[in-house]
Design a protein around this motif. Sequence first.
Motif, PDB file in Angstrom:
ATOM      1  N   MET A 174       0.848  -1.166   0.000  1.00  0.00           N
ATOM      2  CA  MET A 174       0.000   0.000   0.000  1.00  0.00           C
ATOM      3  C   MET A 174       0.895   1.231   0.000  1.00  0.00           C
ATOM      4  N   ALA A 175       0.681   2.122  -0.922  1.00  0.00           N
ATOM      5  CA  ALA A 175       1.384   3.407  -0.973  1.00  0.00           C
ATOM      6  C   ALA A 175       0.349   4.493  -0.746  1.00  0.00           C
ATOM      7  N   TRP A 176       0.605   5.362   0.227  1.00  0.00           N
ATOM      8  CA  TRP A 176      -0.347   6.415   0.587  1.00  0.00           C
ATOM      9  C   TRP A 176       0.107   7.735  -0.003  1.00  0.00           C
ATOM     10  N   LEU A 177      -0.802   8.430  -0.678  1.00  0.00           N
ATOM     11  CA  LEU A 177      -0.518   9.722  -1.290  1.00  0.00           C
ATOM     12  C   LEU A 177      -1.514  10.758  -0.794  1.00  0.00           C
ATOM     13  N   SER A 178      -1.003  11.948  -0.491  1.00  0.00           N
ATOM     14  CA  SER A 178      -1.861  13.048  -0.071  1.00  0.00           C
ATOM     15  C   SER A 178      -2.704  13.527  -1.250  1.00  0.00           C
ATOM     16  N   LYS A 179      -3.972  13.768  -0.996  1.00  0.00           N
ATOM     17  CA  LYS A 179      -4.858  14.275  -2.049  1.00  0.00           C
ATOM     18  C   LYS A 179      -4.441  15.668  -2.519  1.00  0.00           C
ATOM     19  N   ALA A 180      -3.640  16.379  -1.704  1.00  0.00           N
ATOM     20  CA  ALA A 180      -3.201  17.732  -2.057  1.00  0.00           C
ATOM     21  C   ALA A 180      -2.034  17.729  -3.037  1.00  0.00           C
ATOM     22  N   ASN A 181      -1.388  16.585  -3.230  1.00  0.00           N
ATOM     23  CA  ASN A 181      -0.164  16.535  -4.037  1.00  0.00           C
ATOM     24  C   ASN A 181      -0.423  16.293  -5.523  1.00  0.00           C
ATOM     25  N   HIS A 182       0.452  16.849  -6.323  1.00  0.00           N
ATOM     26  CA  HIS A 182       0.423  16.640  -7.768  1.00  0.00           C
ATOM     27  C   HIS A 182       0.541  15.144  -8.097  1.00  0.00           C
ATOM     28  N   THR A 183       1.366  14.436  -7.332  1.00  0.00           N
ATOM     29  CA  THR A 183       1.553  13.003  -7.564  1.00  0.00           C
ATOM     30  C   THR A 183       0.231  12.249  -7.459  1.00  0.00           C
ATOM     31  N   TYR A 184      -0.617  12.652  -6.531  1.00  0.00           N
ATOM     32  CA  TYR A 184      -1.921  12.002  -6.396  1.00  0.00           C
ATOM     33  C   TYR A 184      -2.752  12.197  -7.665  1.00  0.00           C
ATOM     34  N   ALA A 185      -2.746  13.406  -8.201  1.00  0.00           N
ATOM     35  CA  ALA A 185      -3.511  13.673  -9.428  1.00  0.00           C
ATOM     36  C   ALA A 185      -3.021  12.798 -10.579  1.00  0.00           C
ATOM     37  N   VAL A 186      -1.713  12.586 -10.670  1.00  0.00           N
ATOM     38  CA  VAL A 186      -1.141  11.725 -11.705  1.00  0.00           C
ATOM     39  C   VAL A 186      -1.505  10.264 -11.435  1.00  0.00           C
ATOM     40  N   ALA A 187      -1.391   9.853 -10.172  1.00  0.00           N
ATOM     41  CA  ALA A 187      -1.631   8.451  -9.804  1.00  0.00           C
ATOM     42  C   ALA A 187      -3.086   8.030 -10.017  1.00  0.00           C
ATOM     43  N   ARG A 188      -4.015   8.950  -9.893  1.00  0.00           N
ATOM     44  CA  ARG A 188      -5.444   8.613 -10.069  1.00  0.00           C
ATOM     45  C   ARG A 188      -5.726   8.006 -11.430  1.00  0.00           C
ATOM     46  N   LEU A 228      12.739  18.319   6.698  1.00  0.00           N
ATOM     47  CA  LEU A 228      12.321  18.776   5.374  1.00  0.00           C
ATOM     48  C   LEU A 228      10.918  19.382   5.427  1.00  0.00           C
ATOM     49  N   MET A 229      10.736  20.463   4.715  1.00  0.00           N
ATOM     50  CA  MET A 229       9.426  21.093   4.622  1.00  0.00           C
ATOM     51  C   MET A 229       8.714  20.568   3.377  1.00  0.00           C
ATOM     52  N   PRO A 230       7.453  20.139   3.522  1.00  0.00           N
ATOM     53  CA  PRO A 230       6.729  19.606   2.359  1.00  0.00           C
ATOM     54  C   PRO A 230       6.457  20.686   1.326  1.00  0.00           C
ATOM     55  N   GLY A 231       6.395  20.240   0.055  1.00  0.00           N
ATOM     56  CA  GLY A 231       6.101  21.166  -1.036  1.00  0.00           C
ATOM     57  C   GLY A 231       4.691  21.735  -0.952  1.00  0.00           C
ATOM     58  N   ARG A 232       3.810  20.992  -0.335  1.00  0.00           N
ATOM     59  CA  ARG A 232       2.419  21.414  -0.091  1.00  0.00           C
ATOM     60  C   ARG A 232       2.024  20.896   1.277  1.00  0.00           C
TER      61      ARG A 232
END
Length: 118
Positions: free
Chosen positions: A1-15, A112-116
């Motif tokens: 299971m890989a968890w992605l934040s809904k706020a991240n660009h990666t999530y939009a790509v992964a969908r 590290l500070m998150p990008g979002r």
Amino acid sequence: MAWLSKANHTYAVARTASHLAVHALRDDQKRTAALFGGRTGDDTDKFEHLARRRSPHAPAPVLEDAAAWFLGRIEGHTDGGDHVGFLLAPVETGRPGPERPPLLLLSDVLDLMPGRPA
């Protein structure tokens, strides 16, 4: 299971993806972790200066110098509120060399500070 934040660009790509690549970084790759965790893909091509390849199984990029990685076919999703879990069935794995280098741990990147915001 890989968890992605809904706020991240990666999530939009992964969908819309069929596969995701998951990487384990070496302890000397904090800059790579900062790039992926501290920048957003909305305005940064995170792969631009990194050695990568495409798997014959899927278009997801694989970082060539990661300590280890796996490519997984997305089998399902679990909504966790502000994150979504992607259930992955591994289809390919890799480790660039026979050695087992020290890994970059969560405790190594707590500053590290998150990008979002997550």
